[in-house]
Design a protein around this motif. Structure first.
Motif, PDB file in Angstrom:
ATOM      1  N   LEU A 264       4.318  52.040  78.990  1.00 55.72           N
ATOM      2  CA  LEU A 264       4.830  51.446  80.220  1.00 55.72           C
ATOM      3  C   LEU A 264       4.757  52.437  81.382  1.00 55.72           C
ATOM      4  N   LEU A 265       5.040  53.711  81.093  1.00 58.66           N
ATOM      5  CA  LEU A 265       4.917  54.733  82.142  1.00 58.66           C
ATOM      6  C   LEU A 265       3.467  54.852  82.612  1.00 58.66           C
ATOM      7  N   ASP A 266       2.530  54.768  81.668  1.00 60.04           N
ATOM      8  CA  ASP A 266       1.105  54.811  82.040  1.00 60.04           C
ATOM      9  C   ASP A 266       0.746  53.622  82.926  1.00 60.04           C
ATOM     10  N   GLU A 267       1.292  52.451  82.585  1.00 66.97           N
ATOM     11  CA  GLU A 267       1.003  51.259  83.392  1.00 66.97           C
ATOM     12  C   GLU A 267       1.628  51.380  84.780  1.00 66.97           C
ATOM     13  N   VAL A 268       2.856  51.910  84.832  1.00 74.52           N
ATOM     14  CA  VAL A 268       3.508  52.122  86.128  1.00 74.52           C
ATOM     15  C   VAL A 268       2.692  53.097  86.975  1.00 74.52           C
ATOM     16  N   ALA A 269       2.237  54.191  86.343  1.00 75.56           N
ATOM     17  CA  ALA A 269       1.428  55.180  87.069  1.00 75.56           C
ATOM     18  C   ALA A 269       0.125  54.562  87.570  1.00 75.56           C
TER      19      ALA A 269
END
Length: 344
Positions: free
Chosen positions: A265-270
């Motif tokens: 999810l952090l990768d998608e947010v980034a």
């Protein structure tokens, strides 16, 4: 029952009035409610032949560590455990004593803490000595339960119960973090990624921290279960290491799943934030490019030189504006012809 000094009454048999750093002391006997002990009752309880004793210390008190180091009921290597400055997780046997270090969450007045501390303990058939540098949640919960009448028939059940309570606390955090990730995922899907970054970072930080402890503690218990059995092993000192290791590994698997999910999810947010930044830069670049021809025309007519056109012409300003707009339009047409993408 925290005390800050150690005194002795006069007489032939010296009995301590106060044991420095002793947080609480309990005596457990089958068929009786747990009995809270004062410091003066501890020597007699140690000599008694029925039941077992739990002494819990604050190891921030140097005198408490000194008192434990002078306790002849414990082997030298066990006493050194309470004097050491480092606290690696472990479980060992020395003589008729099981000793080691296990993990537990800190106990905070404001609520549940995500910080993890250490509980040092020494377990024999008749005595359990435990110590910590910071109040621990599972230990405090068991203390309250004992105050309410919880009776632990054998000494080994105390350590087993502490680890079980630690597992319960981890399970609650797994459920809470699962809900947080569900909420964050819903917001990311509806393009509210920016607001969820701090939530995801917090979840990932907790999962990484707890994962290390679960992995280490389950390994410690698994190794303890796999050790060669001794015919002299006492039932009162038995710890259900296999069951606890299985439970810890299951929780560790859940924690690892949450960790990977938070990372994705952090990768998608980034990625979404990077895409938003790229769109903003693209829009800025297009606007800047379209303003260049007009800026060039305005710069030409702003030169303080002779022979500038329209200086003496009626309506010269509007002629200059028309030239600037026309230059921008021609520049836009040229960009379209060469296939430059102008969509924002």
């Amino acid at each position: 029952m925290d005390n800050i000094r150690q005194e002795r009454l006069p007489g032939t048999n010296f009995v301590p009035v106060a044991i420095s750093g002793l947080v609480w002391a309990y005596r457990f006997r089958e068929g009786y409610a747990p009995e809270a002990l004062e410091a003066g009752d501890v020597p007699g309880a140690l000599l008694a032949e029925d039941g077992w004793l739990w002494l819990h210390f604050s190891l921030t008190d140097r005198l408490a560590r000194d008192w434990i180091s002078s306790l002849e009921q414990l082997p030298e290597e066990v006493r050194s455990l309470f004097m050491a400055s480092d606290e690696p997780l472990g479980l060992q046997a020395g003589g008729d004593v099981i000793y080691g270090v296990i993990a537990d969450f800190h106990s905070e007045l404001a609520g549940e803490s995500d910080h993890i501390g250490r509980l040092r303990f020494a377990l024999s058939e008749r005595l359990v000595i435990s110590g910590r540098r910071h109040p621990l949640r599972s230990v405090e919960e068991i203390h309250r339960a004992v105050q309410g009448g919880l009776n632990l028939p054998v000494a080994g059940q105390l350590i087993e119960t502490i680890i079980d309570r630690f597992c319960d606390a981890v399970a609650r955090r797994v459920a809470a973090m699962t809900d947080e990730l569900d909420t964050a995922e819903d917001r990311v899907v509806v393009d509210m990624a920016t607001t969820e970054r701090s939530r995801l970072i917090n979840v990932r930080r907790i999962t990484v921290r707890v994962h290390r402890q679960l992995s280490s503690l389950s390994s410690v218990l698994r190794n303890w279960h796999a050790r060669p059995r001794d015919e002299k092993d006492k039932p009162a000192m038995h710890i259900s290491s296999k069951r606890l290791a299985d439970r810890l590994e299951s929780l560790d698997h859940d924690m690892h799943t949450l960790q990977e999910r938070a990372k994705l999810l952090l990768d998608e947010v980034a990625a979404r934030q990077a895409d938003e930044t790229n769109r903003s830069l693209r829009a800025l670049s297009i606007i800047t490019a379209l303003l260049l021809p007009g800026s060039m025309v305005a710069g030409i007519f702003g030169m303080n030189t002779k022979d500038l056109p329209f200086t003496d012409t009626e309506g010269g300003f509007w002629f200059a504006m028309i030239i600037g707009v026309a230059a921008t339009a021609v520049f836009y047409w040229v960009l379209k012809r060469v296939g430059a993408g102008l969509r924002l």
